[in-house]
Design a protein around this motif. Structure first.
Motif, short mmCIF file in Angstrom:
data_model
loop_
_atom_site.label_atom_id
_atom_site.label_comp_id
_atom_site.label_asym_id
_atom_site.label_seq_id
_atom_site.Cartn_x
_atom_site.Cartn_y
_atom_site.Cartn_z
N SER A 188 58.95 22.29 20.61
CA SER A 188 60.26 21.94 20.06
C SER A 188 60.82 23.13 19.30
N LEU A 189 62.14 23.22 19.25
CA LEU A 189 62.78 24.33 18.55
C LEU A 189 62.44 24.32 17.06
N GLY A 190 62.08 23.16 16.54
CA GLY A 190 61.74 23.05 15.12
C GLY A 190 60.30 23.38 14.80
N ASP A 191 59.47 23.62 15.82
CA ASP A 191 58.07 23.97 15.58
C ASP A 191 57.98 25.35 14.93
N ASP A 192 56.88 25.58 14.23
CA ASP A 192 56.68 26.85 13.53
C ASP A 192 56.78 28.03 14.49
N GLY A 193 57.64 28.97 14.14
CA GLY A 193 57.75 30.21 14.90
C GLY A 193 58.59 30.14 16.15
N VAL A 194 58.98 28.95 16.59
CA VAL A 194 59.69 28.83 17.86
C VAL A 194 61.12 29.37 17.77
N LEU A 195 61.85 29.00 16.73
CA LEU A 195 63.23 29.48 16.59
C LEU A 195 63.25 31.01 16.49
N ARG A 196 62.29 31.56 15.75
CA ARG A 196 62.18 33.01 15.65
C ARG A 196 61.95 33.64 17.02
N ALA A 197 61.11 33.02 17.83
CA ALA A 197 60.80 33.55 19.16
C ALA A 197 62.02 33.50 20.07
N VAL A 198 62.77 32.42 20.00
CA VAL A 198 63.94 32.27 20.88
C VAL A 198 65.04 33.27 20.47
N ILE A 199 65.30 33.37 19.17
CA ILE A 199 66.27 34.36 18.71
C ILE A 199 65.78 35.78 19.05
N GLY A 200 64.48 35.99 18.89
CA GLY A 200 63.89 37.28 19.22
C GLY A 200 64.07 37.64 20.68
N GLY A 201 64.06 36.64 21.56
CA GLY A 201 64.28 36.90 22.98
C GLY A 201 65.66 37.50 23.23
N GLY A 202 66.67 36.95 22.54
CA GLY A 202 68.02 37.50 22.67
C GLY A 202 68.13 38.89 22.09
N LEU A 203 67.47 39.12 20.96
CA LEU A 203 67.48 40.45 20.35
C LEU A 203 66.76 41.47 21.23
N TYR A 204 65.69 41.03 21.86
CA TYR A 204 64.94 41.93 22.75
C TYR A 204 65.82 42.41 23.90
N MET A 205 66.56 41.50 24.51
CA MET A 205 67.42 41.87 25.63
C MET A 205 68.52 42.83 25.17
N THR A 206 69.01 42.62 23.96
CA THR A 206 70.03 43.51 23.41
C THR A 206 69.48 44.91 23.20
N LEU A 207 68.31 44.99 22.61
CA LEU A 207 67.71 46.28 22.32
C LEU A 207 67.34 47.05 23.58
N ILE A 208 66.87 46.34 24.60
CA ILE A 208 66.48 47.03 25.83
C ILE A 208 67.70 47.64 26.51
N ALA A 209 68.85 46.97 26.41
CA ALA A 209 70.09 47.51 26.98
C ALA A 209 70.57 48.72 26.20
N LEU A 210 70.51 48.65 24.86
CA LEU A 210 70.96 49.77 24.03
C LEU A 210 70.02 50.96 24.17
N PHE A 211 68.74 50.71 24.31
CA PHE A 211 67.78 51.79 24.56
C PHE A 211 68.14 52.51 25.85
N SER A 212 68.53 51.75 26.86
CA SER A 212 68.90 52.33 28.15
C SER A 212 70.20 53.14 28.04
N VAL A 213 71.11 52.69 27.18
CA VAL A 213 72.34 53.44 26.94
C VAL A 213 72.01 54.84 26.42
N GLY A 214 71.10 54.89 25.45
CA GLY A 214 70.69 56.18 24.89
C GLY A 214 70.06 57.08 25.93
#
Length: 256
Positions: A142-168
């Motif tokens: 469940s999204l309310g379980d410990d660490g789950v919301l962090r992981a899901v938000i982190g997934g979006g941040l990861y995709m953002t960073l991988i694209a910006l790394f590629s830009v550089g």
């Protein structure tokens, strides 16, 4: 400020007017969600056949992100295309003639790309999670379980960073063929091999993708890392900053 706003509008126009960049973002979403859903279905069907240890350390959140490995390749392609398309067409000369302040030019491109990819990445991450957990049935989280919301938000941040790394990297290499020829096999094959070989594993765990994916893990046993989820994401942030800084140095010193 008015000048910067015009540059931002120009960069936004460039991104949305190139059909290939739009398709790569759509592909990132479809591949990540679709492959994640398939893996969740297969995992749910085979859960009872898993060993007791695997069942106890099962991380349903991380399993739903199984498609991220291929989805990130589309994000890499997007990051490369928004830069290399200007070099391959010669448009970069017009861009730098209109915006001679190269720091402003790079910053505006990073802002436009970063915000766009952040939105797509977050939508992809949350959609991947909710669909995956529904397909895992009773084994889901469940999204309310410990660490789950962090992981899901982190997934979006990861995709953002991988694209910006590629830009550089694209600003450093400038050639689309060379950039794709290095980044694609590196993230799809080489980094995974280095991470699975005992002789190179200790070094490989500090590579951008190996460190960044840690943020999507909820169960500590899923990934064997000497750092936590946020620390792993910070390592990836450092890689991204270095990539963009090096890209700026090349952009400032070389002619278009």
């Amino acid at each position: 400020m008015a000048h910067t706003s015009r540059v931002l509008k120009s960069e936004w126009t460039k991104v949305r007017s190139v059909r290939s960049t739009v398709w790569t973002l759509a592909l990132a979403l479809v591949v990540t969600v679709g492959l994640g859903a398939l893996i969740c279905v297969l995992t749910n069907n085979e859960f009872d056949d898993m060993s007791t240890r695997d069942q106890l350390t099962f991380d349903p959140t991380y399993v739903s992100f199984a498609g991220m490995g291929l989805g990130q390749l589309a994000m890499i392609a997007f990051g490369v295309l928004v830069v290399s398309a200007e070099y391959s067409t010669g448009m970069i000369r017009n861009s730098l003639a209109a915006v001679p302040q190269r720091g402003t030019f790079l910053l505006c491109k990073v802002i436009v790309v970063g915000l766009l990819v952040l939105v797509v990445g977050m939508v992809t991450s949350f959609l991947t999670f909710f669909l995956g957990q529904s397909l895992l049935g009773d084994h889901g989280a469940s999204l309310g379980d410990d660490g789950v919301l962090r992981a899901v938000i982190g997934g979006g941040l990861y995709m953002t960073l991988i694209a910006l790394f590629s830009v550089g990297i694209a600003f450093i290499l400038r050639s689309p063929l060379l950039t794709f020829g290095i980044l694609m096999p590196w993230f799809f094959l080489v980094a995974n091999i280095l991470g699975s070989v005992s002789a190179t594993k200790k070094v490989a765990q500090y590579l951008p993708d190996q460190a960044g994916t840690t943020v999507m893990s909820v169960v500590p046993e899923t990934l064997d890392r000497p750092y936590g989820p946020w620390e792993g994401l910070l390592i990836m942030v450092a890689w991204t900053v270095v990539s963009l800084a090096a890209g700026f140095v090349v952009l400032k010193r070389r002619d278009a």
